[in-house]
Scaffold this motif. Structure first.
Motif, PDB file in Angstrom:
ATOM      1  N   TYR A 292       0.846  -1.189   0.122  1.00 53.35           N
ATOM      2  CA  TYR A 292      -0.083   0.023   0.019  1.00 53.35           C
ATOM      3  C   TYR A 292       0.970   1.283   0.021  1.00 53.35           C
ATOM      4  CZ  TYR A 292       1.176   1.019   4.816  1.00 53.35           C
ATOM      5  OH  TYR A 292       1.833   1.361   6.079  1.00 53.35           O
ATOM      6  N   ARG A 293       0.342   2.337  -0.479  1.00 54.57           N
ATOM      7  CA  ARG A 293       0.940   3.640  -0.461  1.00 54.57           C
ATOM      8  C   ARG A 293       0.920   4.220   0.860  1.00 54.57           C
ATOM      9  NH1 ARG A 293       2.219   6.223  -5.325  1.00 54.57           N
ATOM     10  NH2 ARG A 293       2.735   7.990  -3.927  1.00 54.57           N
ATOM     11  N   PRO A 294       1.516   4.438   1.586  1.00 56.72           N
ATOM     12  CA  PRO A 294       1.650   4.941   2.896  1.00 56.72           C
ATOM     13  C   PRO A 294       1.525   6.456   2.972  1.00 56.72           C
ATOM     14  CG  PRO A 294       3.744   4.327   2.754  1.00 56.72           C
ATOM     15  CD  PRO A 294       3.054   3.719   1.489  1.00 56.72           C
ATOM     16  N   ASP A 295       1.791   7.229   2.055  1.00 61.97           N
ATOM     17  CA  ASP A 295       1.636   8.622   1.847  1.00 61.97           C
ATOM     18  C   ASP A 295       0.166   8.898   1.167  1.00 61.97           C
ATOM     19  OD1 ASP A 295       2.385   7.212  -0.583  1.00 61.97           O
ATOM     20  OD2 ASP A 295       2.841   9.260  -1.647  1.00 61.97           O
ATOM     21  N   ARG A 296      -0.498   7.880   0.868  1.00 60.64           N
ATOM     22  CA  ARG A 296      -2.035   8.223   0.513  1.00 60.64           C
ATOM     23  C   ARG A 296      -3.168   7.510   1.356  1.00 60.64           C
ATOM     24  NH1 ARG A 296      -1.181   7.251  -6.145  1.00 60.64           N
ATOM     25  NH2 ARG A 296       0.142   9.133  -6.317  1.00 60.64           N
TER      26      ARG A 296
ATOM     27  N   ARG B 277      -2.510   1.996   6.661  1.00 64.66           N
ATOM     28  CA  ARG B 277      -2.400   0.859   6.456  1.00 64.66           C
ATOM     29  C   ARG B 277      -3.682   0.085   6.468  1.00 64.66           C
ATOM     30  NH1 ARG B 277       2.210  -2.690   9.522  1.00 64.66           N
ATOM     31  NH2 ARG B 277       3.343  -1.143   8.173  1.00 64.66           N
TER      32      ARG B 277
ATOM     33  N   PRO C  71       4.445  -1.269   3.166  1.00 62.02           N
ATOM     34  CA  PRO C  71       4.283  -0.010   2.520  1.00 62.02           C
ATOM     35  C   PRO C  71       5.221  -0.137   1.160  1.00 62.02           C
ATOM     36  CG  PRO C  71       5.976   0.157   4.022  1.00 62.02           C
ATOM     37  CD  PRO C  71       5.367  -1.384   4.416  1.00 62.02           C
TER      38      PRO C  71
ATOM     39  N   ARG D 121       7.782   1.722  -1.036  1.00 59.93           N
ATOM     40  CA  ARG D 121       8.585   3.250  -0.902  1.00 59.93           C
ATOM     41  C   ARG D 121       8.868   3.411  -2.452  1.00 59.93           C
ATOM     42  NH1 ARG D 121      12.562  -0.605   1.520  1.00 59.93           N
ATOM     43  NH2 ARG D 121      12.117  -1.852   0.005  1.00 59.93           N
ATOM     44  N   PRO D 122       9.541   4.874  -2.327  1.00 63.32           N
ATOM     45  CA  PRO D 122      10.048   5.194  -3.761  1.00 63.32           C
ATOM     46  C   PRO D 122      11.089   4.293  -4.147  1.00 63.32           C
ATOM     47  CG  PRO D 122       9.833   6.823  -2.089  1.00 63.32           C
ATOM     48  CD  PRO D 122       9.393   5.649  -1.263  1.00 63.32           C
TER      49      PRO D 122
ATOM     50  N   ARG E 254       5.340   2.438  -7.342  1.00 66.90           N
ATOM     51  CA  ARG E 254       4.882   3.866  -6.628  1.00 66.90           C
ATOM     52  C   ARG E 254       4.473   4.676  -7.850  1.00 66.90           C
ATOM     53  NH1 ARG E 254       5.906   5.542  -1.167  1.00 66.90           N
ATOM     54  NH2 ARG E 254       5.530   7.897  -1.035  1.00 66.90           N
TER      55      ARG E 254
ATOM     56  N   ASP F 289      -2.408   1.827  -5.289  1.00 70.36           N
ATOM     57  CA  ASP F 289      -2.658   2.571  -3.872  1.00 70.36           C
ATOM     58  C   ASP F 289      -2.606   1.397  -2.943  1.00 70.36           C
ATOM     59  OD1 ASP F 289      -2.038   5.126  -4.840  1.00 70.36           O
ATOM     60  OD2 ASP F 289      -3.882   5.712  -4.186  1.00 70.36           O
TER      61      ASP F 289
END
Length: 171
Positions: free
Chosen positions: A54-58, A61, A68, A70-71, A100, A107
């Motif tokens: 998953y995208r932790p910046d969006r 969890r 996560p 990551r870039p 990503r 996401d």
């Protein structure tokens, strides 16, 4: 085949899971029992769920076992690469897909065991459960959901959850 209550079952009218039915899109090549690299098909069979990203910046969890994105996280999709069909890190020379993404497609990514963990040459890359580009737009073989449906499903997946793609839907 006997389905368990925790199974996700692809039907002609959507994917059945946890007492609900969700509209989904599948591969542009339909369902095939003889899945091959590049055919755009969703493979028939019983597929275990082996991970979630998953995208932790969006978003938060979605499950305690989700990892996560990551870039620099990539997925190797080069059949000639020894890391074919696994997550790799940038910089990475062989063909790969960026996990990503700028769009919300990945996401949440639910990983199946299709051609994993020991990938067979030309059997096809990973089959993910992920968000749709838009309703009705086919995938390259994955199963795609409306983002809100995927967010509902993700925390309800259990260790024993399987994706069932019946042979009866294969061409």
């Amino acid at each position: 085949m006997q389905h368990r209550p925790t199974d996700m079952v692809l039907t002609p009218t959507g994917l059945r899971f946890a007492g609900r039915r969700f509209p989904v899109t599948i591969g542009r090549g339909g369902v095939r029992s003889d899945k091959r690299e590049g055919d755009g098909a969703t493979p028939a069979g019983t597929h275990r769920i082996v991970g979630m990203l998953y995208r932790p910046d969006r978003l938060a969890r979605p499950a305690d076992w989700a990892l996560p994105i990551r870039p620099g996280d990539l997925w190797s999709d080069d059949p000639a690469d020894e890391a074919y069909n696994t997550m790799v890190r940038a910089p990475y020379a062989p063909s790969h897909e960026c996990l990503r993404r700028a769009d919300p497609l990945y996401d949440i990514v639910i990983l199946t065991d299709w051609n994993w963990p020991r990938a067979e040459y030309r059997r096809g890359s990973a089959i993910f459960l992920h968000a749709q580009r838009r309703p009705g737009y086919p995938t390259a073989g994955c199963v795609a959901f409306r983002p809100e449906d995927l967010r509902w499903i993700a925390p309800r997946i259990r260790y024993e959850t399987r994706l069932i793609v019946p042979e009866t839907q294969a061409r």
